[in-house]
Design an enzyme around this catalytic site. Structure first.
Site, PDB file in Angstrom:
ATOM      1  N   LYS A 170       0.863  -1.369   0.320  1.00 56.94           N
ATOM      2  CA  LYS A 170      -0.164   0.007  -0.120  1.00 56.94           C
ATOM      3  C   LYS A 170       0.525   1.391   0.461  1.00 56.94           C
ATOM      4  O   LYS A 170       1.490   1.838   0.666  1.00 56.94           O
ATOM      5  CB  LYS A 170      -1.127   0.127   0.873  1.00 56.94           C
ATOM      6  CG  LYS A 170      -2.113   1.401   1.140  1.00 56.94           C
ATOM      7  CD  LYS A 170      -2.780   1.546   2.745  1.00 56.94           C
ATOM      8  CE  LYS A 170      -1.548   2.450   3.469  1.00 56.94           C
ATOM      9  NZ  LYS A 170      -1.648   3.699   2.430  1.00 56.94           N
ATOM     10  N   PRO A 171       0.736   1.829  -1.263  1.00 61.06           N
ATOM     11  CA  PRO A 171       1.528   3.423  -1.374  1.00 61.06           C
ATOM     12  C   PRO A 171       0.774   4.335  -0.417  1.00 61.06           C
ATOM     13  O   PRO A 171      -0.360   4.104  -0.513  1.00 61.06           O
ATOM     14  CB  PRO A 171       1.774   3.161  -2.426  1.00 61.06           C
ATOM     15  CG  PRO A 171       0.388   2.738  -3.210  1.00 61.06           C
ATOM     16  CD  PRO A 171       0.317   1.470  -2.815  1.00 61.06           C
ATOM     17  N   GLU A 226      11.273   0.840   9.363  1.00 58.40           N
ATOM     18  CA  GLU A 226      12.015   1.594   9.452  1.00 58.40           C
ATOM     19  C   GLU A 226      10.751   2.777   9.963  1.00 58.40           C
ATOM     20  O   GLU A 226      10.120   3.472   8.984  1.00 58.40           O
ATOM     21  CB  GLU A 226      12.058   1.498   8.078  1.00 58.40           C
ATOM     22  CG  GLU A 226      13.747   2.435   7.872  1.00 58.40           C
ATOM     23  CD  GLU A 226      13.487   4.194   7.298  1.00 58.40           C
ATOM     24  OE1 GLU A 226      13.235   4.697   8.336  1.00 58.40           O
ATOM     25  OE2 GLU A 226      13.625   4.141   6.022  1.00 58.40           O
ATOM     26  N   CYS A 276      13.638  10.853   6.716  1.00 56.46           N
ATOM     27  CA  CYS A 276      14.322   9.914   7.935  1.00 56.46           C
ATOM     28  C   CYS A 276      15.126  10.366   8.369  1.00 56.46           C
ATOM     29  O   CYS A 276      16.010  10.657   9.414  1.00 56.46           O
ATOM     30  CB  CYS A 276      13.414   9.035   8.485  1.00 56.46           C
ATOM     31  SG  CYS A 276      13.742   7.640   6.893  1.00 56.46           S
ATOM     32  N   GLU A 310      10.528  15.436  15.547  1.00 59.51           N
ATOM     33  CA  GLU A 310      11.182  15.140  13.709  1.00 59.51           C
ATOM     34  C   GLU A 310      10.133  16.417  13.141  1.00 59.51           C
ATOM     35  O   GLU A 310       8.551  16.489  13.542  1.00 59.51           O
ATOM     36  CB  GLU A 310      10.711  13.748  13.451  1.00 59.51           C
ATOM     37  CG  GLU A 310      10.809  13.738  12.399  1.00 59.51           C
ATOM     38  CD  GLU A 310      10.993  12.368  11.280  1.00 59.51           C
ATOM     39  OE1 GLU A 310      11.619  11.557  10.805  1.00 59.51           O
ATOM     40  OE2 GLU A 310       9.738  11.618  11.892  1.00 59.51           O
TER      41      GLU A 310
END
Length: 465
Positions: free
Chosen positions: A155-156, A229, A263, A357
């Site tokens: 699934k993109p 990840e 990231c 982040e």
């Protein structure tokens, strides 16, 4: 239905239907049927399909570039001349790795028996890939899983499905069994349906740390293997003997590549107090030379952020930041979701701008006093994906590198990667490795075969294994 927006100009590209829950289940079942063929293919047969796929991707460069640039806004030259050739190299590496996934002969572990350890595929892998690197992350998900003999349902991200859909078309054209690589589209509900489907044996995700937690919760009932990840907040440690011009160029490149939507981006730069003032000036000069622009302009260094909402999020972090804005710090007027490359100095270590982040072209500078404090600051976030150390002293660079709680440390550079080297983090950055032979092993399981070859003389001749 998801409407796709070009982030460079805010215009609608088109619509992509969201996959219904029952169709997710159908995709998984189709992948299961294809897996029954693929797992028995020889390593050479798998390798040949992946090599043909790499050739087809290479021949489809113009279309893949058009799709990626339209959906992400990244400079065409960055994708066409950098990311795409690297993805092709990844596929060719995985083709070779398919022929190197070997078990070991363990010999006689119990009298009268020979033990053999073999590696076998896991089954159907449900993969979820992010919007910041749609194509290359799809390759990192599908490549090693397919090389190991699995089927994949991927699934993109809702905003960026184009290159993943195209990858599946090219894979089918490469001669793979029908349905071996399936694509489902949509948002979190589609991802949840994929993660919880009982026909999925393993879940592999690249995304935010929050997404990783949600996926782990969804995988619990099925006791599925999970590969994550996740986010990062990479520090760059600059010691007093670093060459500041080289450091500034490397750190700013690491901070602004892909408009900071990475990231592994260099987001925190810690500088020895004795060089702090001149280092900040060197960073300011480097940041000032980064050129945002139209993705099809060959002179553009960075493109827009992915959406208006994400631009507002980045600006919110900057607006609330402790410290002083040395350069940038504002949205850029005009069409598209552009944000100025930004340098903030003198931020407090405990502040939001240092700890969270941001996922934008924002670099934060903080001084340190001594090696111990530098390491303590670097490790003092929930993340542990990447880092860099800048020093002319090789002994110190190695010593400091070993003390950092991260998956990768670069010395006197930031960002370079290789197909042969594993990529992945620790702590809130997840677990599991992309790329390298380790990635292929992630998608396989060791089995023990114990073969009897001699009758025992007496029962007490057996010893516990």
């Amino acid at each position: 239905m998801t409407t796709l927006i070009n982030p460079a100009d805010g215009r609608t590209i088109g619509d992509v239907p969201d996959t219904a829950a029952e169709d997710v289940a159908g995709a998984v079942q189709t992948a299961r049927e294809a897996f029954e063929q693929w797992r028995d293919a020889t390593p050479g047969e798998r390798a040949r399909v992946l090599l043909r796929l790499a050739d087809l991707v290479e021949g489809d460069a113009d279309e893949l570039t058009r799709l990626e640039v339209a959906e992400t806004g990244k400079p065409a030259a960055v994708f066409r001349d950098g990311e795409l050739p690297f993805a092709i190299d990844n596929l060719r590496f995985f083709a070779g790795a398919a022929r190197s996934l070997e078990g070991t002969g363990a010999g006689v572990l119990s009298k009268g028996y020979t033990s053999v350890l073999v590696r076998r595929p896991i089954g159907v892998v449900g993969s979820i890939s992010p919007w910041n690197f749609p194509f290359i992350m799809a390759v990192w998900k599908a490549g090693p899983a397919l090389a190991a003999g699995n089927a994949v349902v991927i699934k993109p991200a809702p905003r960026t499905p184009g290159t993943t859909l195209r990858l599946a078309e090219l894979f089918a054209a490469a001669g793979a069994p029908d349905g071996l690589l399936q694509v489902v589209t949509g948002g979190a509900d589609v991802g949840q349906a994929l993660v919880t489907d009982p026909g999925v044996d393993m879940v592999s995700v690249t995304g935010s740390t929050e997404t990783g937690r949600a996926v782990m919760r969804g995988a619990v009932d099925g006791l599925k293997r999970v590969h994550l990840e996740l986010g990062g907040k990479a520090p760059a440690l600059v010691f007093e003997d670093a060459t500041l011009e080289d450091m500034a160029a490397g750190v700013v490149m690491g901070a602004t590549y892909n408009t900071g939507q990475d990231c592994t981006a260099a987001t925190r730069v810690y500088i020895d107090r004795s060089r702090y003032g001149e280092a900040v000036e060197a960073l300011r000069d480097a940041v000032s030379r980064v050129r945002p622009g139209d993705p099809w302009d060959e002179g553009a260094d960075i493109g827009p952020l992915i959406s208006a909402a994400h631009r507002d999020r980045v600006h919110g972090f900057v607006s609330r930041a402790s410290g002083r804005i040395v350069w940038g710090g504002t949205p850029i007027d005009g069409p598209g979701f552009y944000y100025s490359p930004t340098l903030i100095a003198d931020a407090d270590q405990s502040s939001e701008i240092v700890q969270s982040e941001i996922f934008g072209p924002v670099l934060v500078a903080v001084p340190f006093d001594g090696e111990d404090e530098a390491v303590r600051f670097a490790n003092d976030t929930p993340y542990g994906l990447a880092s860099s150390v800048w020093s002319a002293d090789v002994s110190r660079a190695l010593r400091v590198s070993h003390r950092l709680d991260v998956g990768v440390t670069w010395v006197n550079d930031h960002l370079p990667i290789a197909s042969e080297a594993p990529h992945g983090g620790v702590k809130g950055s997840g677990f599991g490795k992309d790329m390298s032979q380790e990635a292929v092993q992630e998608y396989s399981v060791t089995r023990h075969l114990m073969i009897k070859h001699a009758a025992p003389q007496a029962r007490d001749s057996f010893r516990p294994a």
